[in-house]
Design a protein around this motif. Structure first.
Motif, PDB file in Angstrom:
ATOM      1  N   GLY A  37      48.151 -18.274   3.536  1.00  0.00           N
ATOM      2  CA  GLY A  37      47.510 -18.991   2.412  1.00  0.00           C
ATOM      3  C   GLY A  37      48.519 -19.620   1.302  1.00  0.00           C
ATOM      4  O   GLY A  37      49.546 -20.157   1.630  1.00  0.00           O
ATOM      5  N   VAL A  38      47.947 -19.910   0.261  1.00  0.00           N
ATOM      6  CA  VAL A  38      48.507 -20.728  -0.827  1.00  0.00           C
ATOM      7  C   VAL A  38      48.766 -20.067  -1.985  1.00  0.00           C
ATOM      8  O   VAL A  38      47.986 -19.200  -2.340  1.00  0.00           O
ATOM      9  N   GLU A  39      49.831 -20.378  -2.812  1.00  0.00           N
ATOM     10  CA  GLU A  39      49.938 -19.751  -4.361  1.00  0.00           C
ATOM     11  C   GLU A  39      49.988 -21.112  -5.122  1.00  0.00           C
ATOM     12  O   GLU A  39      50.920 -21.983  -4.973  1.00  0.00           O
ATOM     13  N   ALA A  92      45.715 -17.447  -2.896  1.00  0.00           N
ATOM     14  CA  ALA A  92      45.322 -16.488  -2.139  1.00  0.00           C
ATOM     15  C   ALA A  92      46.484 -16.196  -1.342  1.00  0.00           C
ATOM     16  O   ALA A  92      46.405 -15.914   0.020  1.00  0.00           O
ATOM     17  N   PHE A  93      47.702 -16.124  -1.672  1.00  0.00           N
ATOM     18  CA  PHE A  93      48.842 -16.146  -1.035  1.00  0.00           C
ATOM     19  C   PHE A  93      48.987 -14.586  -0.599  1.00  0.00           C
ATOM     20  O   PHE A  93      49.037 -13.911  -1.451  1.00  0.00           O
ATOM     21  N   ASP A  94      49.636 -14.406   0.635  1.00  0.00           N
ATOM     22  CA  ASP A  94      50.010 -13.112   0.956  1.00  0.00           C
ATOM     23  C   ASP A  94      51.022 -13.115   2.049  1.00  0.00           C
ATOM     24  O   ASP A  94      50.861 -13.698   3.180  1.00  0.00           O
ATOM     25  N   LEU A  95      52.384 -12.814   1.645  1.00  0.00           N
ATOM     26  CA  LEU A  95      53.421 -12.943   2.450  1.00  0.00           C
ATOM     27  C   LEU A  95      53.319 -12.271   3.658  1.00  0.00           C
ATOM     28  O   LEU A  95      53.886 -12.475   4.834  1.00  0.00           O
ATOM     29  N   ALA A  96      52.464 -11.104   3.770  1.00  0.00           N
ATOM     30  CA  ALA A  96      52.390 -10.214   4.872  1.00  0.00           C
ATOM     31  C   ALA A  96      51.570 -10.964   5.737  1.00  0.00           C
ATOM     32  O   ALA A  96      51.558 -10.881   7.136  1.00  0.00           O
ATOM     33  N   GLY A  97      50.893 -12.020   5.354  1.00  0.00           N
ATOM     34  CA  GLY A  97      50.061 -12.815   6.440  1.00  0.00           C
ATOM     35  C   GLY A  97      50.803 -13.822   7.204  1.00  0.00           C
ATOM     36  O   GLY A  97      50.326 -14.394   8.109  1.00  0.00           O
ATOM     37  N   LEU A  98      52.224 -14.205   6.883  1.00  0.00           N
ATOM     38  CA  LEU A  98      53.115 -15.129   7.467  1.00  0.00           C
ATOM     39  C   LEU A  98      53.311 -14.759   8.854  1.00  0.00           C
ATOM     40  O   LEU A  98      53.392 -13.800   9.234  1.00  0.00           O
ATOM     41  N   ARG A  99      52.712 -15.543   9.813  1.00  0.00           N
ATOM     42  CA  ARG A  99      52.834 -15.543  11.428  1.00  0.00           C
ATOM     43  C   ARG A  99      54.270 -15.600  11.949  1.00  0.00           C
ATOM     44  O   ARG A  99      54.247 -15.439  13.202  1.00  0.00           O
TER      45      ARG A  99
END
Length: 664
Positions: free
Chosen positions: A497-499, A510-517
């Motif tokens: 997402g983005v911050e 809607a940034f979530d570092l845990a979502g980084l693939r």
């Protein structure tokens, strides 16, 4: 028998006494044991002087900020009563400075001492004295000067009466309090100058004609600032609106009498409000008994209700709404509204001692009715201004709704983590789902995609081609950024997402570092001018939309060799001129062929693996947290709006880059 270590019995209960009631628990009284609590203790003393002046005793209050962290407040009021109180059978100084819940403001509703008071609970003066390293008090009243000295909550004046009394001019009255907050009580006592200027300006706004003088010590000198608004909130609203005012400033005032509940005592309320509508900038501020209500409470609810009701009614009556259009909200109104309320009541219910919101039900009801009545009359008598307000509010409303639709579309567009390969054109995923191993190569163009795809390890390396030069994210607004397919595809592939670190665009976050693939995001472009520019634009996008990836060290640049040096059947790669010189020295006397390295798309698969993708031989530059600020500054200089700064930089440093320029 020895008492068990964790036994909880009758002898476990204790109570704090005297000054310890504040010194050990300052947050209970001041809201915090930090700087904010220390600041509030200053306001407690200042508010007593303001109450005196508002009752007509004195026209000036002087506040001194000393270099050692001590504070002095001096007024021209009646002077705090000091001597023996036969009703309480104690000295008044004891009640004021050493007794919580004691003071001269408990009979305000009966018209005694103070009709409308900032202080209510008899806590502030005593609590501030208790929390001080020392406090010196000088009082002038009844033809005498009284002096008292306190240390850490105890009277240390040294006389049986607890004060020193000497004759003075019978005309001089007032109180001067000089104290230093105690670091044993507060974690920080270094109150900044901004706090004093902000508080004194606000008090000048809501106490029309009252002069506030701030003396700030700098070395051996004192700098003086004076605050005074002769017409109070009317002058303040005019100042805020400036030349951007859409309408004239309106001012209403009235008095009401009522009660919060049928079984409660009746009390009086003085209401006043100044407002105008503005083309640029907006502000709503609420004050009660001259205390700034940072969190509003009752008056904020009243303003919201009254303005929405009145403006909605006007829009309906004048057919301003489009067919099936939704009702305006207060946000639509507030975006163009500059409003200050300044109300007083003989009874006030604050949420807590810090006085940042009030809860009086009657204040809310009376303010709502008062504003509705006056707004209805205003719209009838000033149709031109009413139409301007209606037009501006509708513009705000429709802009908000359009932005909300765009935000929802963006969220929908960027959300989801399934079937990325099917949704993002030409993206080539890797096999492993272990994010600790996965690497994303962002490469330049379709030709590079082919060679990287063949040269990679498909187990853990994925490829995302970028078609051409992407948008400059430093200059573009968010609507334009999120309409760019290349950027939205990259965001979807990254998955986090983005911050957006601005208040105006906080809904886009809607940034979530845990979502980084990915464990590594590797930017891989040609070693030429176009490649450098594309690399910079990609880094700019990441810096603006998801800077945490740079700060946390997930972003890398893959170095491409500048030279291919062939000798017989062996090829050497040099990443700069120094490496080229070393290789040539090693091959001295042999026949060599030197050429600038080809673009990524022209490389063979095995060469791509050897030079750019093999973890054992590739060269990656990690964009570290320490680089983030320097990178940001350079982005702002070279890609931002600072044209003069960019020209100056090019003039000073441009010669260094002539070798890279595309000049024929």
């Amino acid at each position: 028998m020895a008492k068990a270590k964790n036994q909880y019995g009758n002898d476990s209960i204790s109570s704090l006494k005297g000054a310890d009631r504040v010194r050990k628990r300052p947050g209970v009284i001041f809201g915090s044991d930090g700087l904010e609590g220390c600041e509030h203790s200053v306001f407690e003393i200042l508010s007593n002087s303001i109450d005196e002046a508002r009752e007509g005793y004195g026209h000036k209050i002087t506040v001194t900020r000393y270099a050692d962290g001590s504070i002095e407040v001096e007024d021209m009021g009646r002077g705090i009563p000091i001597e023996w109180n036969p009703n309480e059978e104690r000295y008044n100084w004891e009640l004021v400075f050493c007794e919580l819940y004691a003071g001269g403001k408990y009979k305000n509703n009966q018209g005694q001492n103070y009709e409308f008071s900032l202080g209510l609970n008899g806590l502030g003066t005593c609590a501030t004295q208790y929390s001080s390293e020392y406090m010196d008090v000088t009082v002038w009243r009844d033809g005498f000067e009284y002096k008292l000295h306190f240390e850490k909550g105890e009277n240390k004046t040294g006389t049986p009466e607890g004060f020193i009394k000497t004759p003075c001019s019978s005309k001089k009255t007032g109180t001067r309090t000089h104290w230093r907050p105690d670091l044993e009580v507060f974690t920080d006592i270094n109150i900044p100058l901004d706090y004093y200027t902000d508080v004194l300006k606000r008090q000048a706004v809501v106490n029309a004609g009252l002069i506030f003088v701030l003396r700030d010590q700098s070395g051996s000198k004192f700098e003086t600032i004076e605050f005074c608004y002769q017409n109070g909130i009317v002058d303040y609203v005019s100042e805020l609106a400036g030349e951007q005012a859409l309408t004239s400033v309106q001012f209403y005032q009235a008095e009401r009498q009522g009660r919060d509940r049928a079984d409660k005592e009746e009390y009086r309320v003085k209401l006043s409000c100044a407002f105008c509508f503005s083309r640029a900038g907006a502000r709503t501020e609420y004050y009660h008994n001259s205390s700034w209500l940072e969190y509003g409470g009752a008056p904020d609810k009243a303003v919201r209700s009254a303005f929405v009701s009145a403006i909605d009614a006007y829009l309906k009556q004048n057919n301003k709404y489009q067919k099936n259009e939704s009702r305006v909200t207060f946000q639509d109104i507030a975006d163009a509204l500059i409003l200050v309320t300044n109300c007083f009541s003989t009874q006030t219910s604050y949420e807590n001692q810090t006085k940042k919101a009030i809860t009086n039900r009657f204040v809310q009801e009376a303010t709502t009715e008062f504003l509705k009545e006056n707004l209805e009359i205003y719209f009838i008598e000033n149709k031109d201004e009413a139409d301007k307000i209606a037009e501006q509010v509708l513009i705000n409303k429709r802009s908000r709704e359009q932005a909300e639709r765009a935000r929802l579309n963006i969220k929908k567009k960027l959300s989801g983590s399934l079937d990325v390969a099917n949704r993002v054109q030409k993206f080539v995923d890797c096999r492993t789902k272990d994010t600790s191993r996965r690497e994303l190569y962002i490469v330049e163009g379709d030709s590079a995609l082919g060679s990287c795809k063949q040269g990679r390890d498909s187990e853990f390396q994925a490829i995302m081609p970028v078609r051409g030069k992407i948008l400059n994210c430093l200059k573009a607004d968010f609507d334009k950024i999120f309409k760019n397919d290349i950027i939205t595809d990259l965001i979807r592939v990254l998955g986090c997402g983005v911050e957006v670190r601005t208040k105006a665009n906080k809904d886009l976050s809607a940034f979530d570092l845990a979502g980084l693939r990915w464990n590594k995001v590797i930017i891989c472009t040609d070693a030429d001018v176009d490649g450098f520019q594309i690399r910079t634009l990609i880094l700019t996008m990441i810096y603006r939309l998801m800077p945490t990836l740079i700060e946390q060290g997930f972003v890398y640049i893959a170095e491409s060799p500048l030279y291919e040096i062939t000798c017989k059947d062996k090829t050497y790669f040099a990443f700069d001129d120094a490496e080229k010189a070393v290789i040539l020295k090693k091959l001295a006397g042999k026949k060599v062929n030197i050429q600038r390295s080809k673009g990524l798309g022209e490389n063979e698969a095995d060469m791509m693996w050897q030079t750019t993708m093999n973890p054992a031989s590739r060269r990656l530059i990690r964009i570290t947290p320490e680089d983030a600020q320097a990178t940001a500054d350079m982005f702002e200089l070279l890609l931002g709006d600072n044209l003069s700064g960019r020209k100056e930089y090019i003039a000073e440093n441009g010669a260094q880059y002539l070798d890279f320029a595309d000049i024929s």
